[in-house]
Design a protein around this motif. Structure first.
Motif, PDB file in Angstrom:
ATOM      1  N   LYS A  15     -10.458  -5.081  -6.591  1.00 39.59           N
ATOM      2  CA  LYS A  15     -11.308  -4.910  -5.406  1.00 39.59           C
ATOM      3  C   LYS A  15     -10.990  -3.642  -4.609  1.00 39.59           C
ATOM      4  O   LYS A  15     -11.858  -3.116  -3.914  1.00 39.59           O
ATOM      5  CB  LYS A  15     -11.193  -6.135  -4.506  1.00 39.59           C
ATOM      6  CG  LYS A  15     -11.853  -7.383  -5.087  1.00 39.59           C
ATOM      7  CD  LYS A  15     -11.729  -8.573  -4.164  1.00 39.59           C
ATOM      8  CE  LYS A  15     -12.426  -9.799  -4.744  1.00 39.59           C
ATOM      9  NZ  LYS A  15     -12.272 -10.998  -3.879  1.00 39.59           N
ATOM     10  N   VAL A  16      -9.742  -3.167  -4.688  1.00 38.52           N
ATOM     11  CA  VAL A  16      -9.380  -1.978  -3.901  1.00 38.52           C
ATOM     12  C   VAL A  16      -9.340  -0.707  -4.753  1.00 38.52           C
ATOM     13  O   VAL A  16      -9.112   0.381  -4.220  1.00 38.52           O
ATOM     14  CB  VAL A  16      -8.019  -2.159  -3.196  1.00 38.52           C
ATOM     15  CG1 VAL A  16      -8.028  -3.406  -2.324  1.00 38.52           C
ATOM     16  CG2 VAL A  16      -6.862  -2.193  -4.184  1.00 38.52           C
ATOM     17  N   ASP A  46     -10.173   2.362   2.255  1.00 38.98           N
ATOM     18  CA  ASP A  46     -10.530   1.036   1.747  1.00 38.98           C
ATOM     19  C   ASP A  46     -11.280   0.225   2.795  1.00 38.98           C
ATOM     20  O   ASP A  46     -12.287  -0.428   2.483  1.00 38.98           O
ATOM     21  CB  ASP A  46      -9.284   0.277   1.310  1.00 38.98           C
ATOM     22  CG  ASP A  46      -9.610  -1.128   0.825  1.00 38.98           C
ATOM     23  OD1 ASP A  46     -10.267  -1.254  -0.232  1.00 38.98           O
ATOM     24  OD2 ASP A  46      -9.242  -2.103   1.507  1.00 38.98           O
ATOM     25  N   ASN A  49      -8.513 -11.498  -2.114  1.00 37.80           N
ATOM     26  CA  ASN A  49      -9.029 -10.362  -1.364  1.00 37.80           C
ATOM     27  C   ASN A  49      -7.960  -9.276  -1.442  1.00 37.80           C
ATOM     28  O   ASN A  49      -6.773  -9.563  -1.337  1.00 37.80           O
ATOM     29  CB  ASN A  49      -9.269 -10.776   0.096  1.00 37.80           C
ATOM     30  CG  ASN A  49     -10.034  -9.728   0.888  1.00 37.80           C
ATOM     31  OD1 ASN A  49     -10.362  -8.670   0.362  1.00 37.80           O
ATOM     32  ND2 ASN A  49     -10.308 -10.021   2.135  1.00 37.80           N
ATOM     33  N   SER A  50      -8.351  -8.065  -1.659  1.00 39.09           N
ATOM     34  CA  SER A  50      -7.479  -6.903  -1.896  1.00 39.09           C
ATOM     35  C   SER A  50      -6.750  -6.978  -3.231  1.00 39.09           C
ATOM     36  O   SER A  50      -5.655  -6.443  -3.394  1.00 39.09           O
ATOM     37  CB  SER A  50      -6.499  -6.645  -0.750  1.00 39.09           C
ATOM     38  OG  SER A  50      -5.342  -7.430  -0.800  1.00 39.09           O
ATOM     39  N   ARG A 107      -7.698  -5.512   5.812  1.00 39.65           N
ATOM     40  CA  ARG A 107      -8.649  -6.566   5.434  1.00 39.65           C
ATOM     41  C   ARG A 107      -8.269  -7.916   6.049  1.00 39.65           C
ATOM     42  O   ARG A 107      -9.112  -8.813   6.122  1.00 39.65           O
ATOM     43  CB  ARG A 107      -8.702  -6.715   3.905  1.00 39.65           C
ATOM     44  CG  ARG A 107      -9.338  -5.540   3.177  1.00 39.65           C
ATOM     45  CD  ARG A 107      -9.360  -5.797   1.683  1.00 39.65           C
ATOM     46  NE  ARG A 107     -10.048  -4.733   0.948  1.00 39.65           N
ATOM     47  CZ  ARG A 107     -10.967  -4.931   0.025  1.00 39.65           C
ATOM     48  NH1 ARG A 107     -11.321  -6.178  -0.302  1.00 39.65           N
ATOM     49  NH2 ARG A 107     -11.532  -3.926  -0.604  1.00 39.65           N
ATOM     50  N   GLN A 111      -1.860 -11.687   4.992  1.00 38.25           N
ATOM     51  CA  GLN A 111      -1.891 -11.029   3.679  1.00 38.25           C
ATOM     52  C   GLN A 111      -1.053 -11.816   2.680  1.00 38.25           C
ATOM     53  O   GLN A 111      -1.484 -12.079   1.542  1.00 38.25           O
ATOM     54  CB  GLN A 111      -1.346  -9.617   3.865  1.00 38.25           C
ATOM     55  CG  GLN A 111      -1.210  -8.773   2.641  1.00 38.25           C
ATOM     56  CD  GLN A 111      -0.631  -7.404   3.009  1.00 38.25           C
ATOM     57  OE1 GLN A 111      -1.039  -6.768   3.959  1.00 38.25           O
ATOM     58  NE2 GLN A 111       0.359  -6.958   2.251  1.00 38.25           N
ATOM     59  N   TYR A 171     -14.977  -1.428   2.614  1.00 38.01           N
ATOM     60  CA  TYR A 171     -15.060  -2.884   2.789  1.00 38.01           C
ATOM     61  C   TYR A 171     -16.092  -3.250   3.854  1.00 38.01           C
ATOM     62  O   TYR A 171     -16.826  -4.238   3.706  1.00 38.01           O
ATOM     63  CB  TYR A 171     -13.672  -3.380   3.185  1.00 38.01           C
ATOM     64  CG  TYR A 171     -13.497  -4.883   3.299  1.00 38.01           C
ATOM     65  CD1 TYR A 171     -13.771  -5.732   2.235  1.00 38.01           C
ATOM     66  CD2 TYR A 171     -12.999  -5.452   4.476  1.00 38.01           C
ATOM     67  CE1 TYR A 171     -13.569  -7.106   2.332  1.00 38.01           C
ATOM     68  CE2 TYR A 171     -12.787  -6.814   4.583  1.00 38.01           C
ATOM     69  CZ  TYR A 171     -13.079  -7.637   3.518  1.00 38.01           C
ATOM     70  OH  TYR A 171     -12.868  -8.993   3.625  1.00 38.01           O
ATOM     71  N   HIS A 174      -5.422   3.062   3.896  1.00 42.09           N
ATOM     72  CA  HIS A 174      -5.834   1.954   4.747  1.00 42.09           C
ATOM     73  C   HIS A 174      -7.284   2.116   5.191  1.00 42.09           C
ATOM     74  O   HIS A 174      -8.100   1.197   5.081  1.00 42.09           O
ATOM     75  CB  HIS A 174      -4.949   1.892   5.998  1.00 42.09           C
ATOM     76  CG  HIS A 174      -3.612   1.264   5.775  1.00 42.09           C
ATOM     77  ND1 HIS A 174      -3.455  -0.076   5.486  1.00 42.09           N
ATOM     78  CD2 HIS A 174      -2.360   1.794   5.825  1.00 42.09           C
ATOM     79  CE1 HIS A 174      -2.168  -0.350   5.372  1.00 42.09           C
ATOM     80  NE2 HIS A 174      -1.486   0.766   5.563  1.00 42.09           N
ATOM     81  N   CYS A 217     -10.953   2.737  -3.771  1.00 40.80           N
ATOM     82  CA  CYS A 217     -10.263   3.529  -2.749  1.00 40.80           C
ATOM     83  C   CYS A 217      -9.456   4.642  -3.395  1.00 40.80           C
ATOM     84  O   CYS A 217      -9.443   5.791  -2.914  1.00 40.80           O
ATOM     85  CB  CYS A 217      -9.363   2.618  -1.917  1.00 40.80           C
ATOM     86  SG  CYS A 217      -8.079   3.439  -0.963  1.00 40.80           S
ATOM     87  N   ILE A 222       0.839  -1.187   0.000  1.00 38.05           N
ATOM     88  CA  ILE A 222       0.000   0.000   0.000  1.00 38.05           C
ATOM     89  C   ILE A 222       0.887   1.255   0.000  1.00 38.05           C
ATOM     90  O   ILE A 222       1.907   1.268   0.673  1.00 38.05           O
ATOM     91  CB  ILE A 222      -0.938  -0.039   1.227  1.00 38.05           C
ATOM     92  CG1 ILE A 222      -2.111   0.917   1.073  1.00 38.05           C
ATOM     93  CG2 ILE A 222      -0.191   0.189   2.528  1.00 38.05           C
ATOM     94  CD1 ILE A 222      -3.197   0.728   2.132  1.00 38.05           C
ATOM     95  N   HIS A 257      -3.425  -4.085   1.343  1.00 33.53           N
ATOM     96  CA  HIS A 257      -4.396  -3.470   2.250  1.00 33.53           C
ATOM     97  C   HIS A 257      -4.563  -4.384   3.470  1.00 33.53           C
ATOM     98  O   HIS A 257      -5.525  -5.145   3.582  1.00 33.53           O
ATOM     99  CB  HIS A 257      -5.716  -3.221   1.519  1.00 33.53           C
ATOM    100  CG  HIS A 257      -5.659  -2.060   0.580  1.00 33.53           C
ATOM    101  ND1 HIS A 257      -6.236  -0.838   0.857  1.00 33.53           N
ATOM    102  CD2 HIS A 257      -5.045  -1.906  -0.620  1.00 33.53           C
ATOM    103  CE1 HIS A 257      -6.003   0.008  -0.138  1.00 33.53           C
ATOM    104  NE2 HIS A 257      -5.283  -0.625  -1.048  1.00 33.53           N
TER     105      HIS A 257
END
Length: 313
Positions: A296-297, A180, A291-292, A123, A276, A184, A177, A300, A93, A120
């Motif tokens: 999906k992000v 997002d 995920n992330s 998450r 992560q 979420y 951070h 943001c 990030i 991110h």
């Protein structure tokens, strides 16, 4: 899964520590700003290759994926270079420091079909995963999030107290951070406002910032950020909902009365960075969107771009 890591600073080593705990992962190459640091970190983590140039790692046939922990300004171009070289990539990030560059990374991911994931971490923290589980089960709905992101960073140093070769940014890095995470947990952001304090005379960045967000669900978020705070450091999240209050401090969680909530069984680890990285590796192995993922992000970064325009105006 054979990994190259670029950016062997304080956060890069957190990734390397997490990767050591994932079965079947080999750290092949370490890229850093100086040859001495790259070689030292490579020796510490058993990587056979080290260099100061990302292109050297991308040319290796035995590198499957790259994790980028490099300066923010390099993220977008390096993520695109990794995918051009046929490598899966996880970029720390923020994904980029502009909306246009963020869109370019997504376009490259769609073109190549490779896994492109953004760090991110919120998450994946067990604390936030616990709250997300409550939301998905219909047991909790966010009404308001109150978030404080505080550091004491009046000089350009990293988390280990070492000089940085680049300048950090409250909006494009630290606000990312929360922007997002709020989306979420509470739904797409439909309105955003920002104010910033005076610019630092040497660093050229705002040292204090205030952001307000509204989601499509009607939930609101108030985010305060500072590099001037000489006190407890880090990010502290207060979730105020229809059925309770939760306070998250990285991987730990308490209720509104400061009573601890056991989140040790939420996932296979209590370390958000390790979780992560586990998601990145698993998504590649299973051929699925993580995920992330960049897709999906991405929204943001739309919001951050709108806030930057506001602040410039």
């Amino acid at each position: 899964m054979r990994i190259a890591l670029a950016g062997a600073g304080a956060f890069g080593e957190k990734h390397l520590d997490g990767l050591k705990k994932i079965e079947g992962v080999e750290i092949v190459s370490i890229i850093s700003r100086t040859a001495e640091q790259a070689a030292a970190v490579a020796a510490k983590y058993g990587a056979k290759h080290s260099s100061t140039e990302l292109d050297d790692a991308l040319a290796l046939g035995d590198v499957d994926a790259v994790i980028l922990c490099t300066p923010t300004q390099m993220h977008a171009s390096q993520a695109i270079a990794c995918m051009d070289a046929g490598k899966h990539v996880q970029v720390e990030i923020p994904l980029a420091d502009s909306w246009a560059d963020s869109e370019a990374v997504l376009a490259k991911q769609k073109e190549t079909g490779l896994t492109c994931m953004v760090g991110h971490t919120r998450r994946f923290n067990p604390s936030h995963q616990y709250v997300h589980g409550k939301i998905k089960a219909g047991e909790f709905a966010v009404q308001q999030m109150d978030v404080q992101t505080y550091f004491f960073r009046r000089r350009n140093i990293n988390a280990k107290g070492e000089p940085r070769s680049w300048t950090d940014h409250l909006l494009w890095h630290h606000a990312a951070h929360t922007v997002d995470l709020f989306a979420y947990q509470a739904g797409r952001i439909v309105k955003a406002n920002a104010l910033q304090g005076p610019m630092h005379p040497e660093l050229g960045i705002a040292m204090d910032m205030s952001i307000q967000l509204l989601s499509e669900s009607g939930a609101i978020c108030t985010l305060s950020l500072s590099f001037n705070n000489d006190g407890p450091l880090g990010t502290f999240f207060r979730y105020i909902g229809d059925t309770g209050t939760y306070i998250a401090r990285y991987d730990d969680l308490v209720n509104g009365k400061e009573e601890p909530i056991d989140v040790s069984k939420v996932d296979v680890s209590m370390n958000g960075i390790e979780l992560q990285d586990r998601e990145f590796i698993a998504a590649i192995r299973e051929g699925r969107e993580p995920n992330s993922s960049v897709g999906k992000v991405l929204d943001c970064y739309r919001v951050l771009g709108e806030l930057e325009t506001q602040l410039a105006g």
